[in-house]
Motif scaffolding. Structure first.
Motif, PDB file in Angstrom:
ATOM      1  N   ALA A 157     -36.333  49.059  39.324  1.00 16.76           N
ATOM      2  CA  ALA A 157     -37.356  49.675  40.180  1.00 16.76           C
ATOM      3  C   ALA A 157     -37.418  48.957  41.520  1.00 16.76           C
ATOM      4  CB  ALA A 157     -38.715  49.628  39.477  1.00 16.76           C
ATOM      5  N   MET A 158     -37.473  47.650  41.470  1.00 18.85           N
ATOM      6  CA  MET A 158     -37.680  46.879  42.705  1.00 18.85           C
ATOM      7  C   MET A 158     -36.457  46.884  43.613  1.00 18.85           C
ATOM      8  SD  MET A 158     -39.996  43.746  41.277  1.00 18.85           S
ATOM      9  CE  MET A 158     -40.798  43.274  42.801  1.00 18.85           C
ATOM     10  N   SER A 159     -35.284  47.180  43.014  1.00 15.35           N
ATOM     11  CA  SER A 159     -34.083  47.151  43.854  1.00 15.35           C
ATOM     12  C   SER A 159     -33.809  48.500  44.517  1.00 15.35           C
ATOM     13  CB  SER A 159     -32.873  46.713  43.028  1.00 15.35           C
ATOM     14  OG  SER A 159     -32.614  47.721  42.073  1.00 15.35           O
ATOM     15  N   ALA A 160     -34.582  49.517  44.147  1.00 18.31           N
ATOM     16  CA  ALA A 160     -34.361  50.830  44.776  1.00 18.31           C
ATOM     17  C   ALA A 160     -34.586  50.705  46.280  1.00 18.31           C
ATOM     18  CB  ALA A 160     -35.335  51.843  44.179  1.00 18.31           C
ATOM     19  N   ASP A 161     -33.668  51.276  47.051  1.00 18.58           N
ATOM     20  CA  ASP A 161     -33.788  51.158  48.506  1.00 18.58           C
ATOM     21  C   ASP A 161     -33.967  52.535  49.128  1.00 18.58           C
ATOM     22  OD1 ASP A 161     -33.663  50.652  51.165  1.00 18.58           O
ATOM     23  OD2 ASP A 161     -31.597  49.937  51.183  1.00 18.58           O
ATOM     24  N   PHE A 162     -35.208  52.810  49.533  1.00 16.93           N
ATOM     25  CA  PHE A 162     -35.481  54.080  50.202  1.00 16.93           C
ATOM     26  C   PHE A 162     -35.847  53.838  51.660  1.00 16.93           C
ATOM     27  CE2 PHE A 162     -36.343  55.095  45.702  1.00 16.93           C
ATOM     28  CZ  PHE A 162     -35.435  56.119  45.550  1.00 16.93           C
ATOM     29  N   SER A 163     -35.221  52.832  52.239  1.00 14.30           N
ATOM     30  CA  SER A 163     -35.559  52.471  53.613  1.00 14.30           C
ATOM     31  C   SER A 163     -35.348  53.655  54.558  1.00 14.30           C
ATOM     32  CB  SER A 163     -34.684  51.303  54.048  1.00 14.30           C
ATOM     33  OG  SER A 163     -34.669  51.240  55.437  1.00 14.30           O
TER      34      SER A 163
END
Ligand code: ADP
Length: 483
Positions: free
Chosen positions: A456-462
């Motif tokens: 979850a924490m590594s998902a990158d939706f920048s």
């Protein structure tokens, strides 16, 4: 490239939902890619209350859209990486709420937002800011496309201008009586099925869909969904006729505002390699909502408009069963009276199980993202949804309905250790409960849970990726013929 953004809410100036997050973050990231973005928005009472440093760029101008001349001025503020231009007309914008009161929408919203759109276009001329792209958001900005198409069609200033209309939520269309056309300076002849008429009303959103050079939505799946009768809100036929010009770009997250490692609104900072602050944040959250008596119970949080769209009623129906599963629920939201009343009653009955705040509160929202274990989003439809992306970054596992942007961003966690949340198909209490049971089963296995939280924490939706997609779309739109 010169981009004029027209949005009725923009963070950090005024916000009721995700549109504000997008309109405040995307320009910043486009600016980093070299675009010159000017953001136009109304000067609401809550903007005035912020006492921003402002420069008057248009001291006194006047617009007559059919009901006599109305004065306005334009103030400029140096925003975070882009310039913001506020359209000032107190009669329209110096009000308690942006769009209406809990009793309903303001009756003059048609005039208010058409005025905003028209004054923004006039301000571009006054400033000599010749836009390559006018990028308008939702129905509040949509008359801009009608003005470009009709009164400004031969205006040399806009000859090189193309336009993009972004639909953030198709359900809110801006419907007004036919007479509105005369009071917003648009030809009465547009009141026909092939233009702005919609079941006896004038539909502002149609102006965006019909007259913009291209149309986008805030997730790829939603751009397909809205072309079907189920999600099309009566406009699916029209959208199908524009399907070649229609695309979906997923919203992003501005991690400068939404990162547990640096967030100043949460009880303690944390990150994937040091999760101690998450436990501190949970304690802080439980204290904030008077649930500190049960520190070990898993907490399912919600930060949401209390509206049918968001499926809060599904949670209401499932509430007692959720408590039976040993889960506490914390809800922060504002909206429909009926839902508020149900939740208030439930809170009185279960003060040790349900944390409730009927308010719009940024600090509380951040604390819920940081301190919860699960985040519930049972939306009936969801154009993109930002809250699941925020929850992911804070290691709070989303349990979502598989629709729109939720389906695009959440992958069901599997034994193999892949996935970042839990999804269910039916918009029903049993389906929600079943997904929550799966989530609890994973939580009971320490290693699996840790793998899930890491994912979850590594998902990158920048925004940087989505901003590049917008720029590519602008490039395409810029060379398209005028509609
Ligand atoms: P929508 O725009 O449909 O309401 P999104 O998920 O796109 O939904 O965006 C919602 C945004 O509004 C998020 O930033 C969320 O944190 C915020 N929000 C919603 N309700 C509240 C509230 N009561 N207090 C603070 N923030 C809220």
């Amino acid at each position: 490239m010169n981009i004029a953004f027209l949005a009725s809410e923009v963070i950090p100036y005024a916000k009721t939902g995700g549109l504000a997050d997008v309109a405040g973050a995307l320009p910043k990231f486009l600016g980093r890619l070299g675009a010159d973005v000017r953001v136009f928005m109304p000067y609401y009472r809550e903007v005035r209350a912020k006492h921003l440093p402002l420069r008057t760029v248009v001291a006194k101008a006047s617009l007559d859209l059919g009901c006599g001349p109305k004065e306005y001025s334009v103030l400029e503020h140096a925003g975070n990486g882009f310039s913001v231009l506020f359209i000032v007309r107190d009669e329209y914008y110096d009000r308690e709420c942006l769009y209406g009161t809990p009793a309903g929408d303001d009756p003059d919203n048609g005039e208010r937002f058409a005025f905003f759109a028209r004054a923004s276009l006039e301000a571009m001329k006054a400033l000599g800011f010749r836009p390559d792209i006018v990028h308008g958001h939702d129905w509040q900005a949509a008359t801009a496309f009608a003005y470009l198409k009709f009164p400004y069609v031969n205006d040399p200033f806009f000859q090189g201008t193309r336009s993009l209309f972004t639909v953030h939520n198709l359900a809110y269309q801006g419907l007004f009586p036919p007479e509105v056309l005369a009071s917003v300076g648009l030809p009465a002849s547009l009141f026909n099925m092939n233009d702005l008429e919609f079941y006896g009303k004038v539909n502002f959103m149609k102006a965006g869909i019909l007259y913009a050079t291209a149309v986008s939505t805030v997730s790829p799946r939603y751009s397909r969904e809205i072309q079907t009768p189920e999600f099309g809100c009566g406009l699916d036929g029209l959208l199908r006729t524009r399907s070649k010009a229609l695309s979906g770009i997923l919203n992003g997250v501005d991690y400068a505002d939404w990162d547990p490692a640096s967030d100043r609104l949460i009880p303690a900072n944390f990150g994937p390699s040091d999760m101690a602050g998450k436990a501190v944040s949970k304690s802080g959250l439980l204290r904030m909502f008077g649930l500190e008596g049960a520190p070990d119970r898993p907490v399912a949080g919600m930060v949401t408009r209390l509206a049918g769209q968001k499926g809060v009623d599904i949670v209401c129906e499932a509430l007692e069963d959720i408590f039976r599963l040993g889960v506490s629920v914390i809800i922060l939201g504002t909206g429909e009276q009926k839902i508020q009343e149900f939740l208030t009653k439930a809170h009185k009955k279960h003060p040790d199980r349900l944390g409730l705040k009927i308010a719009f509160d940024e600090r509380m929202a951040h604390t819920i993202y940081a301190g919860s274990d699960f985040f519930l989003i049972p939306s009936r439809y969801e154009p993109c949804g930002l809250t699941q992306m925020y929850a992911l970054k804070y290691g709070t596992v989303p349990v979502v309905r598989a629709t729109g942007g939720l389906d695009d961003t959440i992958r069901e966690f599997a034994q193999a250790g892949t996935g970042n949340g839990f999804k269910f198909e039916a918009a029903s209490a049993p389906a929600l409960l079943e997904a929550l049971r799966r989530a609890l089963a994973v939580r009971a296995r320490k290693e699996s849970w840790e793998a899930l939280v890491r994912n979850a924490m590594s998902a990158d939706f920048s925004w940087s990726r989505s901003a590049r997609e917008y720029l590519a779309l602008y490039e395409k739109v810029r060379t398209a013929p005028r509609t």
